[in-house]
Enzyme design. Structure first.
Site, PDB file in Angstrom:
ATOM      1  N   LEU A  36       0.703  -1.252  -0.018  1.00  0.00           N
ATOM      2  CA  LEU A  36       0.167   0.003   0.029  1.00  0.00           C
ATOM      3  C   LEU A  36       0.888   1.295  -0.010  1.00  0.00           C
ATOM      4  O   LEU A  36       1.912   1.065   0.244  1.00  0.00           O
ATOM      5  CB  LEU A  36      -0.851  -0.014   1.366  1.00  0.00           C
ATOM      6  CG  LEU A  36      -1.966  -1.115   1.478  1.00  0.00           C
ATOM      7  CD1 LEU A  36      -2.801  -0.955   2.585  1.00  0.00           C
ATOM      8  CD2 LEU A  36      -3.063  -0.932   0.147  1.00  0.00           C
ATOM      9  N   SER A 109       1.934  -1.395  -7.265  1.00  0.00           N
ATOM     10  CA  SER A 109       1.611  -2.547  -8.037  1.00  0.00           C
ATOM     11  C   SER A 109       0.500  -3.252  -7.360  1.00  0.00           C
ATOM     12  O   SER A 109       0.739  -4.620  -7.200  1.00  0.00           O
ATOM     13  CB  SER A 109       2.793  -3.241  -8.483  1.00  0.00           C
ATOM     14  OG  SER A 109       3.780  -3.647  -7.293  1.00  0.00           O
TER      15      SER A 109
END
Length: 200
Positions: A36, A109
């Site tokens: 995150l 990602s």
């Protein structure tokens, strides 16, 4: 537009990846830090890079924000642009690994499909996925850019961890819990992994 792909050829270098690794006296690989926003990916990447440099290990950091200033400045944050962002980084990381470097990437990602796409670009022993695990609550508490606050007030749409998903890999090579240990301990955990698996 003519398709010129069939006219392209891969030029085999006279200096191989093995030659470069022999010169550097260590293996090369990509360490793919994922997690995150505000989980500590960039901090960990740069501290690891600093540690490796102090040990005469050849490494380089590809950071999500930095890359968007240049190579990927034409991309936004739609799912399609996120995918292309990750694809380009995978290709750049592949070149860096071929150059004999330990390449450390720091990118949210969030999608499994995208990370698996990059993984497929590398031999098995050249891709090390590291899930930088940190609770959303702790990431929001840190929130150095104020992004979570903006996401909570709908100033940012499709924000990972708030209004867009983060897909956790089932079997990353390593999990580092940055909300439970210091940055020093996190770097040592990574270095231990690299030594145990004979990258260093």
């Amino acid at each position: 537009m003519n398709d010129t792909t069939s006219q392209l050829f891969w030029h085999q270098p006279k200096v191989s990846i093995d030659n470069r690794r022999s010169l550097n006296q260590h293996k090369s690989c990509v360490i793919w830090l994922t997690g995150l926003s505000a989980s500590g990916k960039s901090t960990l990447a740069n501290e690891l890079d600093k540690h490796l440099h102090s040990q005469s290990i050849h490494s380089y950091v590809l950071d999500g924000d930095n890359v968007r200033h240049g190579l990927n400045k034409d991309l936004g944050f739609s799912p399609e642009d996120r995918k292309e962002n990750i694809r380009r980084i995978g290709e750049v990381a592949k070149l860096f690994v071929d150059a004999g470097l330990i390449t450390i990437t720091a990118f949210i990602s969030p999608y499994l499909e995208d990370r698996n796409m990059v993984r497929s670009m590398f031999p098995q022993d050249e891709f090390v996925e590291v899930y930088v695990k940190c609770s959303v609550e702790e990431c929001e508490r840190r929130d150095p850019k104020g992004l979570y606050r903006m996401a909570r007030t709908n100033q940012i749409k499709e924000f990972t961890g708030v209004s867009a998903p983060y897909e956790v890999s089932e079997n990353p090579e390593l999990i580092i819990e940055t909300d439970k240990q210091t940055i020093e301990a996190s770097v040592l955990q990574l270095v231990d992994y690299l030594k145990t698996n004979e990258y260093l």
